[in-house]
Design an enzyme around this catalytic site. Sequence first.
Site, PDB file in Angstrom:
ATOM      1  N   LYS A 111      37.981  28.451  49.059  1.00  0.00           N
ATOM      2  CA  LYS A 111      39.124  27.536  49.070  1.00  0.00           C
ATOM      3  C   LYS A 111      39.007  26.521  50.199  1.00  0.00           C
ATOM      4  O   LYS A 111      39.346  25.363  50.025  1.00  0.00           O
ATOM      5  CB  LYS A 111      40.437  28.309  49.206  1.00  0.00           C
ATOM      6  CG  LYS A 111      40.857  29.035  47.940  1.00  0.00           C
ATOM      7  CD  LYS A 111      42.158  29.775  48.162  1.00  0.00           C
ATOM      8  CE  LYS A 111      42.563  30.595  46.946  1.00  0.00           C
ATOM      9  NZ  LYS A 111      43.730  31.456  47.239  1.00  0.00           N
ATOM     10  N   LYS A 206      34.857  31.778  36.858  1.00  0.00           N
ATOM     11  CA  LYS A 206      36.061  32.450  36.355  1.00  0.00           C
ATOM     12  C   LYS A 206      37.139  31.439  35.959  1.00  0.00           C
ATOM     13  O   LYS A 206      37.196  30.335  36.507  1.00  0.00           O
ATOM     14  CB  LYS A 206      36.559  33.468  37.381  1.00  0.00           C
ATOM     15  CG  LYS A 206      37.429  32.888  38.434  1.00  0.00           C
ATOM     16  CD  LYS A 206      38.036  33.916  39.355  1.00  0.00           C
ATOM     17  CE  LYS A 206      38.841  33.088  40.356  1.00  0.00           C
ATOM     18  NZ  LYS A 206      39.314  33.710  41.523  1.00  0.00           N
ATOM     19  N   LYS A 209      43.307  28.554  38.018  1.00  0.00           N
ATOM     20  CA  LYS A 209      44.354  27.539  38.031  1.00  0.00           C
ATOM     21  C   LYS A 209      43.869  26.261  38.684  1.00  0.00           C
ATOM     22  O   LYS A 209      44.382  25.183  38.426  1.00  0.00           O
ATOM     23  CB  LYS A 209      45.562  28.037  38.827  1.00  0.00           C
ATOM     24  CG  LYS A 209      46.355  29.129  38.172  1.00  0.00           C
ATOM     25  CD  LYS A 209      47.442  29.604  39.132  1.00  0.00           C
ATOM     26  CE  LYS A 209      48.063  30.901  38.651  1.00  0.00           C
ATOM     27  NZ  LYS A 209      48.678  31.664  39.739  1.00  0.00           N
TER      28      LYS A 209
HETATM   29  P1  TYM Z   1      46.624  34.838  41.746  1.00  0.00           P
HETATM   30  O1  TYM Z   1      47.934  34.179  41.632  1.00  0.00           O
HETATM   31  O2  TYM Z   1      45.403  34.035  42.024  1.00  0.00           O
HETATM   32  O3  TYM Z   1      46.327  35.647  40.423  1.00  0.00           O
HETATM   33  C1  TYM Z   1      47.254  36.580  39.915  1.00  0.00           C
HETATM   34  C2  TYM Z   1      46.531  37.751  39.272  1.00  0.00           C
HETATM   35  O4  TYM Z   1      45.646  37.294  38.252  1.00  0.00           O
HETATM   36  C3  TYM Z   1      44.340  37.793  38.474  1.00  0.00           C
HETATM   37  N1  TYM Z   1      43.376  36.788  37.998  1.00  0.00           N
HETATM   38  C4  TYM Z   1      42.447  37.040  37.061  1.00  0.00           C
HETATM   39  N2  TYM Z   1      42.145  38.153  36.371  1.00  0.00           N
HETATM   40  C5  TYM Z   1      41.148  38.069  35.469  1.00  0.00           C
HETATM   41  N3  TYM Z   1      40.445  36.925  35.239  1.00  0.00           N
HETATM   42  C6  TYM Z   1      40.702  35.795  35.907  1.00  0.00           C
HETATM   43  N4  TYM Z   1      40.010  34.683  35.662  1.00  0.00           N
HETATM   44  C7  TYM Z   1      41.755  35.816  36.881  1.00  0.00           C
HETATM   45  N5  TYM Z   1      42.287  34.881  37.719  1.00  0.00           N
HETATM   46  C8  TYM Z   1      43.264  35.500  38.380  1.00  0.00           C
HETATM   47  C9  TYM Z   1      44.258  38.020  39.964  1.00  0.00           C
HETATM   48  O5  TYM Z   1      43.252  38.955  40.281  1.00  0.00           O
HETATM   49  C10 TYM Z   1      45.640  38.521  40.269  1.00  0.00           C
HETATM   50  O6  TYM Z   1      45.742  39.900  40.002  1.00  0.00           O
HETATM   51  N6  TYM Z   1      46.429  37.088  46.174  1.00  0.00           N
HETATM   52  C11 TYM Z   1      46.946  37.219  44.834  1.00  0.00           C
HETATM   53  C12 TYM Z   1      48.462  37.300  44.778  1.00  0.00           C
HETATM   54  C13 TYM Z   1      49.056  38.364  45.626  1.00  0.00           C
HETATM   55  C14 TYM Z   1      49.115  39.756  45.342  1.00  0.00           C
HETATM   56  C15 TYM Z   1      49.845  40.334  46.423  1.00  0.00           C
HETATM   57  C16 TYM Z   1      48.641  40.533  44.305  1.00  0.00           C
HETATM   58  C17 TYM Z   1      49.727  38.173  46.805  1.00  0.00           C
HETATM   59  N7  TYM Z   1      50.196  39.353  47.275  1.00  0.00           N
HETATM   60  C18 TYM Z   1      50.086  41.722  46.479  1.00  0.00           C
HETATM   61  C19 TYM Z   1      48.870  41.914  44.367  1.00  0.00           C
HETATM   62  C20 TYM Z   1      49.592  42.472  45.433  1.00  0.00           C
HETATM   63  C21 TYM Z   1      46.530  35.985  44.058  1.00  0.00           C
HETATM   64  O7  TYM Z   1      46.172  34.978  44.584  1.00  0.00           O
HETATM   65  O8  TYM Z   1      46.713  36.074  42.745  1.00  0.00           O
END
Ligand code: TYM
Length: 342
Positions: A111, A206, A209
Amino acid sequence: RKRIVSGVQPTGSVHLGNYLGAIKNWITLQNTYETLFFIVDLHAITLPYEPKQLSEATRSTAAIYLACGVDTSKSSVFVQSHVRAHAELMWLLSAVTPIGWLNKMIQFKEKSRKAGDENVGAGLLTYPVLMASDILLYQSDFVPVGADQKQHMELTRELAERVNYLYGGRKWKKMGGRGGSIFKVPEPLIPPAGARVMSLTDGLSKMSKSDPSDQSRINLLDPKDVIKNKIKRCKTDSLPGLEFDNPDRPECNNLLSVYQLVTGKSKEEVARECHDMNWGTFKSLLTDALINHLHPIQVRYEEIMSDSAYLDDVLLDGATKAADIADATLNNVYQAMGFLRR
Ligand code: TYM
């Protein structure tokens, strides 16, 4: 009952990767575990963003949770910033997090490289400490996430152990304290299929967003004709038949996995069904399967978004329940770390 927490950032639109990697699995888990699902708005400000869009995206993401089947009679749904303990614990944890641990986070490196020096705030570096707070505050047993969160989960576990070592256990007991561990050490739950949904335009990166091309992902709220068009134009190859797990055919593996997950069929079943298929036939099958799966979610989403009082109630109730648990942990941490309590 064992406890589960997880969350999605309210940035951009929720896509098929977020759904298949995380949200879809929450729906099953809420029947067995105590579950709390949050919208991590505090995380969403770590890259440049539009303040006006943050609150809209936060509501919309909450509505998507519910539309996907998160059931408020089983799960608490809340906004991270509504429970102040998250930001507070983060400060305490950041004081004991070695910077070296943060510097080696792959997501931080990626990032910050993309954002350019001027846009890299300290929050982008300390992002995983906030995520650890989200999890440790609730003494969570499991965290259902996609494969890209594995390293953040490892840091969360190490941080829990470090705090337990520094301020829990023997040392704390000698000072007349409660003793025992301060945090439960949580485990990630990464699904066997769907943990890493790939881009529609490149089977080696992957689905994300932040990809500038909307053609690279299916958003949960994409209308039928958009889904149709994206699948029509997505990258394929020119080999005969269709198969899983061929490293030379990442797009093929990805699209078959998506088809498997949205139809609920087994991998073997899909492998057999599609073995001799050509891309044209498969693409129209996949398009129909995606539309059939996403359409009911989209209908429910519209219903939920049209009743803003209902959504407000859900989020208020969720935050109230979450704060009870979170405050208890936070108080315990303050005490263990030696703060004077009022
Ligand atoms: P974020 O918002 O990037 O993504 C949310 C969830 O989606 C999963 N994900 C994917 N899974 C499969 N294939 C993909 N291409 C893909 N892109 C995203 C992510 O693994 C995630 O589970 N840091 C986290 C948010 C967070 C969080 C937490 C999660 C903050 N605090 C506490 C669990 C517990 C994040 O950026 O997710």
